[in-house]
Scaffold this active site. Structure first.
Site, short mmCIF file in Angstrom:
data_model
loop_
_atom_site.label_atom_id
_atom_site.label_comp_id
_atom_site.label_asym_id
_atom_site.label_seq_id
_atom_site.Cartn_x
_atom_site.Cartn_y
_atom_site.Cartn_z
N THR A 35 0.82 -1.21 0.00
CA THR A 35 0.00 0.00 0.00
C THR A 35 0.86 1.26 0.00
OG1 THR A 35 -0.20 -0.15 2.41
CG2 THR A 35 -1.99 -1.08 1.12
N ALA A 74 3.69 0.43 9.86
CA ALA A 74 3.12 -0.51 8.89
C ALA A 74 2.02 -1.33 9.53
CB ALA A 74 4.22 -1.44 8.38
N SER A 77 -4.96 -1.77 7.58
CA SER A 77 -5.69 -0.73 8.30
C SER A 77 -7.09 -0.44 7.74
CB SER A 77 -4.86 0.55 8.31
OG SER A 77 -4.63 0.97 6.99
N SER A 117 -4.67 3.15 17.21
CA SER A 117 -5.86 3.74 16.60
C SER A 117 -6.96 3.93 17.64
CB SER A 117 -6.37 2.78 15.53
OG SER A 117 -7.68 3.13 15.14
N TYR A 141 -9.75 -5.10 13.16
CA TYR A 141 -8.68 -4.09 13.05
C TYR A 141 -8.36 -3.51 14.42
CZ TYR A 141 -6.50 0.42 12.22
OH TYR A 141 -5.66 1.49 12.28
N LYS A 145 -4.95 -3.97 17.02
CA LYS A 145 -4.18 -2.84 17.58
C LYS A 145 -4.14 -2.95 19.10
CE LYS A 145 -3.06 -0.52 13.85
NZ LYS A 145 -1.67 -0.21 13.50
#
Ligand code: UDP
Length: 333
Positions: A35, A74, A77, A117, A141, A145
């Site tokens: 990405t 990295a 996400s 996040s 996600y 995290k």
């Protein structure tokens, strides 16, 4: 200091690299370019194309590069993708992350700053959200995290790793050289600006939320302010700095929310014409209001957001797109 930046060719990573280089630090980027963009890597910085989850290559890189600290940007996400394919998120964000921590331990690199996040909070009971709020992620996600943050804490207690986890709210804006370009693009501001470019309407996901104008409220933070915070966080991981005697966690937001409607209106002002839009249903998993309590980053890291306006964020994103993208929203050759 010499810093390994994972994901340094991506959006947040590349702006953080710019900031580190500007502050006189040596940078090595590790990015698999799935990405990230090779064009984002400045000439003075070396790029290793590879994955932080590849143990042997990573060990060799750390041995060779002699880094003092790691900035771990990295990750996978995309919230929606994480729901459809959680394996990818556990593999890269958790297993890959542990490979990185193990390689760091082996190479005696004891300092790490981690891109976390606001997704770790899930749907908060109260707003603004403080770092002590319960962590109840509602998608893989956010869960991955949260898991990595916990690893940092326990590695700190047991092995003396110094870490700062930065919980990003909604990152926006651009520098002259680096901006946001994802494929697919799910974020509001780039989608609004693409609507301005192409004339294809942006879909607003719901106007029936319990907010003053019915659209969701988010805390947007300029990517250059985020990069400043990364530098401050890396400095806080210095050996003997009491701020990281135990793992430090800081929200990164400006402490103020803007609605989707306010973003669209601000974008219309920036581009000088109305943004074509259609109203769609709510997007699954969107909490009505997510605003950071931003005091800790200010008090502990000594950081403040220097560009806390929608104008600065959308204006810089628009300028970057005009300089770098064509009318279809693709990067110009
Ligand atoms: N949003 C929208 N249309 C889009 C993309 C996003 O209405 O094409 C809304 C989304 O529902 C949320 C806000 O804009 O309320 C911010 O979404 P984004 O995906 O940028 O960030 P998130 O808060 O989900 O991390």
């Amino acid at each position: 200091m010499r810093v390994l930046v994972t994901g340094g060719a991506g959006y947040v990573g590349s702006v953080s690299v710019e900031r580190l280089v500007e502050a006189g630090h040596d940078v090595v980027i590790l990015d698999d370019l799935t990405t990230g963009h090779r064009e984002s890597v400045p000439p003075v910085v070396s790029l290793e194309v590879g994955s932080y989850g590849a143990a042997d290559e990573l060990a060799r890189l750390l041995e060779r590069a002699c880094v003092d600290a790691i900035l771990h940007c990295a990750a996978r996400s995309l919230v929606g993708e994480s729901v459809r394919d959680p394996a990818r998120y556990y593999r890269d964000n958790v297993s890959g992350g542990i490979v990185l921590l193990e390689a760091a331990r082996q190479a005696e690199v004891g300092r790490i700053v981690f891109s976390s996040s606001a997704a770790v909070y899930g749907v908060p009971d109260t707003t603004p959200i403080t770092e002590d709020a319960p962590l109840r992620p509602i998608n893989p996600y956010g869960e991955t995290k949260r898991t990595f943050e916990a690893a940092l804490r326990f590695y700190g207690d047991a092995y003396g790793l110094r870490s700062v986890a930065l919980r990003y709210f909604n990152v926006a804006g651009a520098t002259d050289d680096n901006g946001e370009l994802h494929d697919p693009e799910t974020h509001l501001i780039p989608n609004v600006l693409r609507a301005a470019e192409t004339g294809e309407p942006i879909t607003l996901f719901g106007a029936d939320y319990p907010t003053p104008d019915g659209t969701c409220i988010r805390d947007y933070i300029h990517v250059a302010d985020l990069a400043d915070a990364h530098l401050a966080a890396l400095e806080a991981t210095a050996p003997d700095d009491p701020r990281t005697d135990t793992a430090l966690v800081c929200n990164l937001g400006i402490g103020e929310g803007f609605s989707v409607r306010q973003v669209v209106d601000a974008a219309a002002t920036v581009v000088g014409r109305p943004i074509p839009e259609t109203m769609g249903p709510r997007r699954a998993g969107d909490p009505p209001v997510l605003v950071a309590a931003a005091d800790r980053a200010r008090e502990v890291l000594g950081w403040t957001a220097a560009r806390p306006t929608l104008d600065a964020m959308i204006g810089s994103a628009w300028a970057w797109r005009r300089a770098n993208l064509d009318e279809t929203g693709a990067r110009r050759e």
